[in-house]
Design an enzyme around this catalytic site. Structure first.
Site, PDB file in Angstrom:
ATOM      1  N   ARG A 103       0.815  -1.209   0.000  1.00  0.00           N
ATOM      2  CA  ARG A 103       0.000   0.000   0.000  1.00  0.00           C
ATOM      3  C   ARG A 103       0.845   1.253   0.000  1.00  0.00           C
ATOM      4  NH1 ARG A 103      -4.930  -2.399   2.427  1.00  0.00           N
ATOM      5  NH2 ARG A 103      -6.513  -0.802   2.624  1.00  0.00           N
ATOM      6  N   ARG A 147     -17.898  -4.135   9.647  1.00  0.00           N
ATOM      7  CA  ARG A 147     -16.614  -3.621  10.111  1.00  0.00           C
ATOM      8  C   ARG A 147     -16.740  -2.232  10.720  1.00  0.00           C
ATOM      9  NH1 ARG A 147     -12.539  -4.810   5.182  1.00  0.00           N
ATOM     10  NH2 ARG A 147     -11.915  -2.688   5.717  1.00  0.00           N
TER      11      ARG A 147
END
Ligand code: AP5
Length: 231
Positions: free
Chosen positions: A89, A162
């Site tokens: 990332r 989540r």
């Protein structure tokens, strides 16, 4: 053996496609998001810090995620190949992955960018739920939990949402993607590894496009396509 990276913003469909590849091809999914969600429940100081960072939508430090990936690669058991989902990332993570792959005599075969419009991402993440038993991913509208309330994969009956799937956190996650992760598109383009699929297509159509890349049936790398178009 084929090792791939799935690259795309939060909600692009990386996890959904990775799970299909695990089931259909025996590949092994290495999701740093899943590893970090596991770490946050460990009750350790590190887990507490990770939870705080994730809930705000920021990236966890390179040191922690590279350490997690290093352990998994060293453990072997790559099956038909690794699917790196949500990793790398940052450019530092990409360099570290390159070094780890070299050390173990492996190589990334394709980096598949899942192209989507930002507008759909809020809808995707706010409608997402996950089977608490096996991690199968659902969506309130596009992939609803079956009427009998049982997971199609394992029959589990508990589903979770989540903590970072809310509009505020998504804004921060998107910003992190554009500032820190999107430079990887150019990085892998320059290496001739970048491929693109339309992440807005139906889940089965995205899967077919990914399969065509893995089976060598799709056109060449994105870099080559672009060069040809400009020639
Ligand atoms: P992570 O868990 O990696 O989350 P993410 O990258 O934000 O991606 P998501 O899991 O949200 O989306 P996805 O692309 O997998 O989409 P999905 O398939 O579920 O990371 C979470 C956090 O951990 C980060 O914010 C960071 O803090 C930390 N972290 C993780 N890795 C890190 C790293 N390397 N470095 C530093 N920090 C790190 O699909 C979404 C929904 O859309 C689902 O409901 C699905 O059913 C639906 N859907 C999927 N495809 C389609 C389609 N084609 N059409 C319609 N609906 C679809």
């Amino acid at each position: 053996m084929t090792d791939i990276i799935l690259l795309g913003p939060p909600g692009a469909g990386k996890g959904t496609q990775a799970r299909r590849l695990v089931e259909e091809r025996g590949m092994v999914q290495l999701s740093t998001g899943d590893m970090l969600r596991e770490a946050r429940t460990s009750g350790t100081e590190m887990g507490r810090k990770v939870a705080e960072v994730m809930d705000k939508g920021h990236l966890v430090t390179d040191e922690i995620v590279i350490g997690l990936i290093r352990e998994r690669i060293a453990a072997g058991g790559a099956g038909a190949g690794f699917i790196f989902d949500g990793f790398p990332r940052t450019l530092a993570q990409a360099d570290a992955l390159g070094a780890l792959m070299d050390e173990t005599g492996r190589a990334i075969d394709h980096v598949i960018e899942m192209a989507v419009d930002d507008e759909v991402l809020v809808e995707r993440v706010s409608g997402r739920s996950t089977c608490a038993t096996c991690g199968e991913v659902y969506h309130d509208r596009t992939r609803p939990i079956p009427g009998d309330g049982r997971c199609v994969n394992c029959g589990g009956t508990t589903f979770t949402r989540r903590g970072d799937d809310n509009a505020d956190s998504l804004r921060v996650r998107l910003l992190a993607y554009y500032k820190q992760t999107s430079p990887l598109v150019g990085y892998y383009y320059a290496k001739g590894l970048l491929r693109r699929v339309d992440g807005l297509a139906a889940i089965a159509d995205v899967a077919a496009a990914v399969a065509a890349i893995l089976d060598g049936a799709a056109d060449g790398p994105a870099a080559a396509e672009t060069e040809a178009a400009g020639a």
